[in-house]
Design a protein around this motif. Structure first.
Motif, PDB file in Angstrom:
ATOM      1  N   HIS A 175       9.146  50.666  60.156  1.00 11.24           N
ATOM      2  CA  HIS A 175       8.095  51.085  59.228  1.00 11.24           C
ATOM      3  C   HIS A 175       7.206  52.084  59.971  1.00 11.24           C
ATOM      4  O   HIS A 175       6.432  51.689  60.856  1.00 11.24           O
ATOM      5  CB  HIS A 175       7.294  49.876  58.756  1.00 11.24           C
ATOM      6  N   PRO A 176       7.304  53.366  59.630  1.00 11.85           N
ATOM      7  CA  PRO A 176       6.604  54.403  60.400  1.00 11.85           C
ATOM      8  C   PRO A 176       5.096  54.201  60.502  1.00 11.85           C
ATOM      9  O   PRO A 176       4.487  54.641  61.480  1.00 11.85           O
ATOM     10  CB  PRO A 176       6.942  55.686  59.629  1.00 11.85           C
ATOM     11  N   ALA A 177       4.479  53.551  59.523  1.00 12.29           N
ATOM     12  CA  ALA A 177       3.036  53.319  59.603  1.00 12.29           C
ATOM     13  C   ALA A 177       2.689  52.359  60.739  1.00 12.29           C
ATOM     14  O   ALA A 177       1.554  52.353  61.238  1.00 12.29           O
ATOM     15  CB  ALA A 177       2.528  52.762  58.279  1.00 12.29           C
ATOM     16  N   LYS A 178       3.660  51.553  61.166  1.00 11.53           N
ATOM     17  CA  LYS A 178       3.450  50.562  62.216  1.00 11.53           C
ATOM     18  C   LYS A 178       4.084  50.967  63.544  1.00 11.53           C
ATOM     19  O   LYS A 178       3.500  50.772  64.616  1.00 11.53           O
ATOM     20  CB  LYS A 178       4.027  49.213  61.764  1.00 11.53           C
ATOM     21  N   LEU A 193      20.647  61.865  65.357  1.00  8.79           N
ATOM     22  CA  LEU A 193      19.231  61.894  65.008  1.00  8.79           C
ATOM     23  C   LEU A 193      18.961  62.760  63.786  1.00  8.79           C
ATOM     24  O   LEU A 193      18.043  62.467  63.007  1.00  8.79           O
ATOM     25  CB  LEU A 193      18.400  62.395  66.197  1.00  8.79           C
ATOM     26  N   ARG A 194      19.751  63.794  63.601  1.00  8.19           N
ATOM     27  CA  ARG A 194      19.557  64.641  62.422  1.00  8.19           C
ATOM     28  C   ARG A 194      19.830  63.890  61.130  1.00  8.19           C
ATOM     29  O   ARG A 194      19.349  64.278  60.064  1.00  8.19           O
ATOM     30  CB  ARG A 194      20.456  65.884  62.500  1.00  8.19           C
ATOM     31  N   GLY A 195      20.607  62.816  61.209  1.00  4.60           N
ATOM     32  CA  GLY A 195      20.953  62.067  60.014  1.00  4.60           C
ATOM     33  C   GLY A 195      20.031  60.897  59.712  1.00  4.60           C
ATOM     34  O   GLY A 195      20.203  60.230  58.682  1.00  4.60           O
ATOM     35  N   ILE A 196      19.056  60.612  60.579  1.00  2.93           N
ATOM     36  CA  ILE A 196      18.152  59.482  60.370  1.00  2.93           C
ATOM     37  C   ILE A 196      17.021  59.897  59.426  1.00  2.93           C
ATOM     38  O   ILE A 196      16.439  60.974  59.569  1.00  2.93           O
ATOM     39  CB  ILE A 196      17.576  58.991  61.714  1.00  2.93           C
ATOM     40  N   GLN A 197      16.712  59.047  58.476  1.00  2.00           N
ATOM     41  CA  GLN A 197      15.661  59.352  57.512  1.00  2.00           C
ATOM     42  C   GLN A 197      14.271  59.064  58.082  1.00  2.00           C
ATOM     43  O   GLN A 197      13.308  59.785  57.796  1.00  2.00           O
ATOM     44  CB  GLN A 197      15.888  58.539  56.234  1.00  2.00           C
ATOM     45  N   LYS A 198      14.145  58.011  58.876  1.00  2.00           N
ATOM     46  CA  LYS A 198      12.855  57.664  59.470  1.00  2.00           C
ATOM     47  C   LYS A 198      12.560  58.610  60.648  1.00  2.00           C
ATOM     48  O   LYS A 198      13.483  59.125  61.278  1.00  2.00           O
ATOM     49  CB  LYS A 198      12.861  56.213  59.956  1.00  2.00           C
ATOM     50  N   PRO A 199      11.284  58.849  60.955  1.00  3.34           N
ATOM     51  CA  PRO A 199      10.964  59.750  62.069  1.00  3.34           C
ATOM     52  C   PRO A 199      11.325  59.142  63.422  1.00  3.34           C
ATOM     53  O   PRO A 199      10.875  58.047  63.760  1.00  3.34           O
ATOM     54  CB  PRO A 199       9.449  59.956  61.932  1.00  3.34           C
TER      55      PRO A 199
END
Length: 215
Positions: free
Chosen positions: A97-100, A153-159
């Motif tokens: 969860h990018p916010a965390k 890494l180019r295929g990952i949706q999360k940062p």
């Protein structure tokens, strides 16, 4: 670091995916990542893998490689590496969860076992190297495993932030323990690094990024 209310955890998983012991021997499971349970809810995750993928013979950490119901004695290491990284990438997209949580992937740490890679065909591994490779580019070109990392890494949706230390480390053919490593003159070490040196630069880059993000 009690004064900062901070904990640092080192999770020793050389492959990110699972390695399990069975009655027939150790099995590297390219599509299983149960070990990821340890990573959930952490504020900053820093991943890295490649070094142990190259080991063969008595140093090889597994007896078999498994993907789904298929079991192999071995396979092309770059192919296996990409499959494992794709499993890890799915874990990141599902669980982070990018916010965390902030996620970093440290690029591949290169070795210097082949003098022709930097234009010295007669060089005996990294023995006696006293100067970095001159110029901004490594003569042998980009590291094959690093190209796999960048592709995944180019295929990952999360940062996920790549700590791209590979090219700068390729230039440092002089930075290894060489004959002064753990095994002495009979055990050349051209894959680990001396301190102070290359890993300090990696840490400084990470520190600068953390300051940037948290400020």
């Amino acid at each position: 670091m009690h004064e900062y209310k901070t904990k640092v955890m080192f999770s020793r998983n050389a492959f990110l995916v699972d390695k399990v012991n069975t009655s027939k021997g150790a099995v590297l499971k390219l599509d299983s990542i149960e070990g990821g349970k340890l990573w959930k809810g952490i504020d900053v995750l820093i991943f890295n893998t490649w070094h142990w993928w190259l080991h063969t013979g008595r140093k090889q950490p597994w007896n078999f490689i498994q993907e789904g119901n298929n079991v192999y004695q071995d396979m092309d290491r770059l192919v296996a590496y990409e499959k494992a990284l794709n499993t890890w990438a799915k874990w990141v997209d599902t669980n982070v969860h990018p916010a965390k949580t902030m996620v970093f992937f440290q690029g591949v740490s290169p070795d210097h076992n082949n003098g022709s890679d930097w234009g010295e065909d007669k060089a005996r591994y990294c023995e006696g190297q006293k100067q970095p490779v001159s110029g901004p580019n490594y003569p042998a070109g980009p590291h094959a495993a690093e190209l796999v990392v960048e592709k995944v890494l180019r295929g990952i949706q999360k940062p996920v932030y790549l700590l791209n230390v590979t090219a700068l480390s390729q230039l440092r053919k002089d930075g290894h323990p060489s004959v002064y490593g753990h095994g002495g003159p009979n055990d050349m070490d051209c894959s680990h690094w001396c301190l102070p040196g290359v890993p300090d630069t990696w840490n400084q880059l990470l520190y600068a990024l953390l300051l940037q993000f948290y400020n």
